[in-house]
Write a protein that holds these residues in place. Sequence first.
Motif, short mmCIF file in Angstrom:
data_model
loop_
_atom_site.label_atom_id
_atom_site.label_comp_id
_atom_site.label_asym_id
_atom_site.label_seq_id
_atom_site.Cartn_x
_atom_site.Cartn_y
_atom_site.Cartn_z
N GLN A 19 -6.67 3.32 -5.79
CA GLN A 19 -5.34 3.16 -5.22
C GLN A 19 -5.32 3.65 -3.77
O GLN A 19 -4.73 3.00 -2.90
N ASN A 20 -5.95 4.79 -3.54
CA ASN A 20 -5.99 5.33 -2.18
C ASN A 20 -6.72 4.36 -1.25
O ASN A 20 -6.29 4.12 -0.12
N ASP A 21 -7.82 3.77 -1.73
CA ASP A 21 -8.54 2.77 -0.94
C ASP A 21 -7.64 1.57 -0.63
O ASP A 21 -7.66 1.04 0.48
N ARG A 22 -6.83 1.17 -1.60
CA ARG A 22 -5.89 0.06 -1.39
C ARG A 22 -4.86 0.42 -0.32
O ARG A 22 -4.53 -0.40 0.53
N MET A 23 -4.38 1.65 -0.35
CA MET A 23 -3.41 2.09 0.66
C MET A 23 -4.03 2.04 2.06
O MET A 23 -3.38 1.58 3.01
N ILE A 24 -5.25 2.49 2.18
CA ILE A 24 -5.95 2.45 3.48
C ILE A 24 -6.10 0.99 3.92
O ILE A 24 -5.88 0.66 5.09
N ALA A 25 -6.47 0.11 2.99
CA ALA A 25 -6.62 -1.31 3.33
C ALA A 25 -5.30 -1.90 3.82
O ALA A 25 -5.28 -2.68 4.79
N ILE A 26 -4.20 -1.55 3.18
CA ILE A 26 -2.89 -2.04 3.62
C ILE A 26 -2.61 -1.54 5.04
O ILE A 26 -2.16 -2.30 5.90
N LEU A 27 -2.91 -0.28 5.29
CA LEU A 27 -2.71 0.27 6.63
C LEU A 27 -3.60 -0.42 7.66
O LEU A 27 -3.25 -0.52 8.83
N ASP A 28 -4.76 -0.91 7.21
CA ASP A 28 -5.69 -1.62 8.09
C ASP A 28 -5.34 -3.09 8.26
O ASP A 28 -6.06 -3.84 8.92
N GLY A 29 -4.26 -3.54 7.62
CA GLY A 29 -3.81 -4.92 7.82
C GLY A 29 -4.10 -5.86 6.67
O GLY A 29 -3.81 -7.04 6.76
N ALA A 30 -4.69 -5.37 5.58
CA ALA A 30 -5.01 -6.23 4.44
C ALA A 30 -3.85 -6.19 3.45
O ALA A 30 -3.96 -5.71 2.33
N GLY A 31 -2.72 -6.69 3.88
CA GLY A 31 -1.53 -6.68 3.03
C GLY A 31 -0.34 -7.09 3.85
O GLY A 31 -0.48 -7.67 4.92
N PRO A 32 0.83 -6.78 3.34
CA PRO A 32 2.04 -7.18 4.07
C PRO A 32 2.15 -6.39 5.37
O PRO A 32 1.51 -5.36 5.57
N SER A 33 2.98 -6.89 6.26
CA SER A 33 3.28 -6.15 7.50
C SER A 33 3.85 -4.79 7.11
O SER A 33 4.61 -4.68 6.15
N LEU A 34 3.48 -3.78 7.87
CA LEU A 34 3.94 -2.44 7.55
C LEU A 34 5.44 -2.28 7.72
O LEU A 34 6.04 -1.39 7.12
N ASP A 35 6.05 -3.17 8.48
CA ASP A 35 7.51 -3.10 8.63
C ASP A 35 8.25 -4.07 7.70
O ASP A 35 9.46 -4.20 7.77
N ALA A 36 7.49 -4.73 6.80
CA ALA A 36 8.11 -5.66 5.85
C ALA A 36 8.97 -4.88 4.86
O ALA A 36 8.62 -3.78 4.42
N ARG A 37 10.10 -5.49 4.51
CA ARG A 37 11.05 -4.83 3.61
C ARG A 37 11.78 -5.91 2.83
O ARG A 37 12.01 -7.00 3.33
N ARG A 38 12.16 -5.60 1.61
CA ARG A 38 13.03 -6.46 0.81
C ARG A 38 14.15 -5.59 0.28
O ARG A 38 13.96 -4.83 -0.66
N GLU A 39 15.29 -5.69 0.92
CA GLU A 39 16.44 -4.83 0.60
C GLU A 39 16.82 -4.87 -0.88
O GLU A 39 17.27 -3.88 -1.42
N GLU A 40 16.64 -6.03 -1.51
CA GLU A 40 17.02 -6.13 -2.93
C GLU A 40 16.08 -5.31 -3.83
O GLU A 40 16.42 -5.02 -4.98
N LEU A 41 14.92 -4.94 -3.31
CA LEU A 41 13.97 -4.13 -4.07
C LEU A 41 14.02 -2.66 -3.68
O LEU A 41 13.92 -1.79 -4.54
N SER A 42 14.11 -2.41 -2.38
CA SER A 42 14.00 -1.04 -1.90
C SER A 42 14.56 -0.94 -0.49
O SER A 42 14.42 -1.87 0.31
#
Length: 183
Positions: A19-42
């Motif tokens: 999970q920690n490796d996945r978090m690092i990958a997201i921070l490195d750009g392998a995932g949604p934009s870090l500023d992405a948000r869905r108000e209906e979820l969070s």
Amino acid sequence: MSRSASPSILRCYRRIVAQNDRMIAILDGAGPSLDARREELSAWDVAQHLEHLGITSTLTLDLFRAFAADGGQPPGATSGSPNFWGHLVLWTGRIPRGRGRARPEWKPRDSSPERARELIEEVRRRLPALARKLGEIEASDHRVRHPVLGDFTGRQWVRFLFIHQRHHLRFIEDIAKGERRTA
């Protein structure tokens, strides 16, 4: 003398590392934009979920000292058990969405990918020390209180760390799904 950890707690630990490796990958750009948000979820964006995970995971790693302490009752130790919600979370492996609110000290201040990265990388640096103490943590009779879910053993805290990280990573995955639909 160090104790051997059971296969089940080792498996949970390996999942936490993944999970920690996945978090690092997201921070490195392998995932949604870090500023992405869905108000209906969070109300939080991706970076805020990651910062929250960094804050809470660091605090959880700090409390593992109570389970690996030599003799006596360590600071913060209690004698209770999980409450109804604590048992439910540990048994199902899920935290219900929309049921809880982060305490102020666990909330991200704002959306800061830099702060999220700093915290998640700190967790990564500290995970090997947790691995070396898993046997002691698992064997300890001590319990430490979760402020909402009751008193957890060391083994339960390791499981909760995995469950909590998975809970927020699922939010991030759902935010990413919405981002792909709108792109």
